[in-house]
Design an enzyme around this catalytic site. Sequence first.
Site, PDB file in Angstrom:
ATOM      1  N   HIS A  11       0.836  -1.208   0.000  1.00  0.00           N
ATOM      2  CA  HIS A  11       0.000   0.000   0.000  1.00  0.00           C
ATOM      3  C   HIS A  11       0.867   1.253   0.000  1.00  0.00           C
ATOM      4  O   HIS A  11       0.660   2.161  -0.819  1.00  0.00           O
ATOM      5  CB  HIS A  11      -0.913  -0.004   1.223  1.00  0.00           C
ATOM      6  CG  HIS A  11      -1.633   1.289   1.460  1.00  0.00           C
ATOM      7  ND1 HIS A  11      -2.937   1.500   1.100  1.00  0.00           N
ATOM      8  CD2 HIS A  11      -1.211   2.461   2.031  1.00  0.00           C
ATOM      9  CE1 HIS A  11      -3.294   2.726   1.418  1.00  0.00           C
ATOM     10  NE2 HIS A  11      -2.264   3.331   1.998  1.00  0.00           N
ATOM     11  N   GLU A  12       1.843   1.318   0.902  1.00  0.00           N
ATOM     12  CA  GLU A  12       2.651   2.524   1.024  1.00  0.00           C
ATOM     13  C   GLU A  12       3.556   2.727  -0.189  1.00  0.00           C
ATOM     14  O   GLU A  12       3.708   3.846  -0.682  1.00  0.00           O
ATOM     15  CB  GLU A  12       3.464   2.481   2.314  1.00  0.00           C
ATOM     16  CG  GLU A  12       2.620   2.576   3.571  1.00  0.00           C
ATOM     17  CD  GLU A  12       1.768   3.849   3.607  1.00  0.00           C
ATOM     18  OE1 GLU A  12       2.228   4.894   3.116  1.00  0.00           O
ATOM     19  OE2 GLU A  12       0.645   3.797   4.111  1.00  0.00           O
ATOM     20  N   TYR A  37      -3.786  15.182  -2.576  1.00  0.00           N
ATOM     21  CA  TYR A  37      -4.205  14.480  -1.366  1.00  0.00           C
ATOM     22  C   TYR A  37      -5.234  15.281  -0.583  1.00  0.00           C
ATOM     23  O   TYR A  37      -5.016  15.727   0.546  1.00  0.00           O
ATOM     24  CB  TYR A  37      -2.978  14.193  -0.503  1.00  0.00           C
ATOM     25  CG  TYR A  37      -3.116  13.007   0.409  1.00  0.00           C
ATOM     26  CD1 TYR A  37      -3.305  11.725  -0.096  1.00  0.00           C
ATOM     27  CD2 TYR A  37      -3.035  13.161   1.789  1.00  0.00           C
ATOM     28  CE1 TYR A  37      -3.406  10.637   0.741  1.00  0.00           C
ATOM     29  CE2 TYR A  37      -3.137  12.080   2.640  1.00  0.00           C
ATOM     30  CZ  TYR A  37      -3.333  10.826   2.102  1.00  0.00           C
ATOM     31  OH  TYR A  37      -3.435   9.731   2.954  1.00  0.00           O
ATOM     32  N   GLU A  76      -5.736   7.240  -2.010  1.00  0.00           N
ATOM     33  CA  GLU A  76      -5.744   6.180  -0.999  1.00  0.00           C
ATOM     34  C   GLU A  76      -6.317   4.878  -1.552  1.00  0.00           C
ATOM     35  O   GLU A  76      -5.805   3.793  -1.273  1.00  0.00           O
ATOM     36  CB  GLU A  76      -6.550   6.625   0.221  1.00  0.00           C
ATOM     37  CG  GLU A  76      -5.797   7.512   1.170  1.00  0.00           C
ATOM     38  CD  GLU A  76      -4.610   6.809   1.802  1.00  0.00           C
ATOM     39  OE1 GLU A  76      -4.656   5.575   2.002  1.00  0.00           O
ATOM     40  OE2 GLU A  76      -3.614   7.497   2.081  1.00  0.00           O
ATOM     41  N   HIS A 132      -9.061   8.873   3.731  1.00  0.00           N
ATOM     42  CA  HIS A 132      -9.050   7.473   4.159  1.00  0.00           C
ATOM     43  C   HIS A 132     -10.467   6.925   4.324  1.00  0.00           C
ATOM     44  O   HIS A 132     -10.674   5.715   4.242  1.00  0.00           O
ATOM     45  CB  HIS A 132      -8.316   7.319   5.490  1.00  0.00           C
ATOM     46  CG  HIS A 132      -6.836   7.484   5.405  1.00  0.00           C
ATOM     47  ND1 HIS A 132      -6.207   8.685   5.644  1.00  0.00           N
ATOM     48  CD2 HIS A 132      -5.856   6.593   5.104  1.00  0.00           C
ATOM     49  CE1 HIS A 132      -4.895   8.532   5.518  1.00  0.00           C
ATOM     50  NE2 HIS A 132      -4.660   7.278   5.181  1.00  0.00           N
TER      51      HIS A 132
END
Length: 364
Positions: free
Chosen positions: A182-183, A197, A206, A284
């Site tokens: 994911h990162e 973002y 995300e 998120h």
Amino acid sequence: MTTTPAVLSPPAAVCSFIPDYVLRNIAERGGDEERRAALQALATSGTMRSLRVQAEARRSVLPRSAMPELTIALAPPTKERLVRDAKNTMDLRGPIVRAEAGTPSEDKTAEAAFERLGTTWDFFFQVFARNSIDKAGMPIEGVVHYRRNFDNAFWNGTQMVFGDGSGRLFTRLAHSLTVCAHELSHGVVQYDGPLVYQGQSGALNESMADVLGVLVEQWSLGQTVEQADWLVGREILAPGVSGRALRSLAEPGTAYDDDVLGKDPQPGHMDQYVDTDEDNGGVHINSGIPNRAFTLVATRLGGNAWEDAGRIWYASLGHERLLPSAMFRQFARITRYVASTLFGTDSRQVSAVEEAWSGVGVEL
């Protein structure tokens, strides 16, 4: 007179794996040690967020023709990884404890990080013919044992950084493939997008990291869409925490329900879209909507999600029509266009994409 060099703070803004709203819940509801760990993690992500916005803004003005993969000399891609040990400090230039040509580390956390960095590199190369994060052979660098009892992991623009977790609520972050993938996928978005973002574009950022994260795991395990559990961060919840993972792509809002963490707030449909000033406008939280759209496409098509569905999403991320400030509807239309280009306008892939976005309330 000699002076000791100052330990540098992280050089770029981060995409933290554990959202601030979870950390705030812990700070409000947890015991003394839990509160201390949550406040530490919040302070770190807070000081870096403005740097991330600046980095993404700078990247967004670059023309796609300036992408590094178009200017490098042709050469066989080679995997290059290294892992540093922060030794429970904020030093991101700590000693190298594992490198590509080196022997396995006795530090199980460093070795776990090294292996997961490699699996993610292998996925992008073997599935999408991508030469590392930037498509230009960028070395992948990880940092383990960041700070003490640090309840998070993040991509800072150049490195993958892992805390060990406090052990009370989160643990073993470097041992989770979906966390690592994911990162690192935020780095892919950084080079292929970027997606600002904030708000819906940030939620797409995300979501793309979540989608690619689970695809890396499914690919590494050889799982079909029916076999996969579609969970992100399954391994990081400490014993006693009431939950299955940090997020569920297939069933947003069901990953956890815990006295300290709170209840998973992700919606899976635009009817439950969360308007908020927190979490950078819900990046998120509302990522659950495009997450579920992807799982609906993958489930409808069957087989391996990284094939047809994954190709559509990956190509849409790098598409010239995708704006840094893209909303869900724009991204949805691009996925339909990409599906028609790859598979034909009357294909079942196009039908799957249309039905999936309709199923989460995003009209094309």
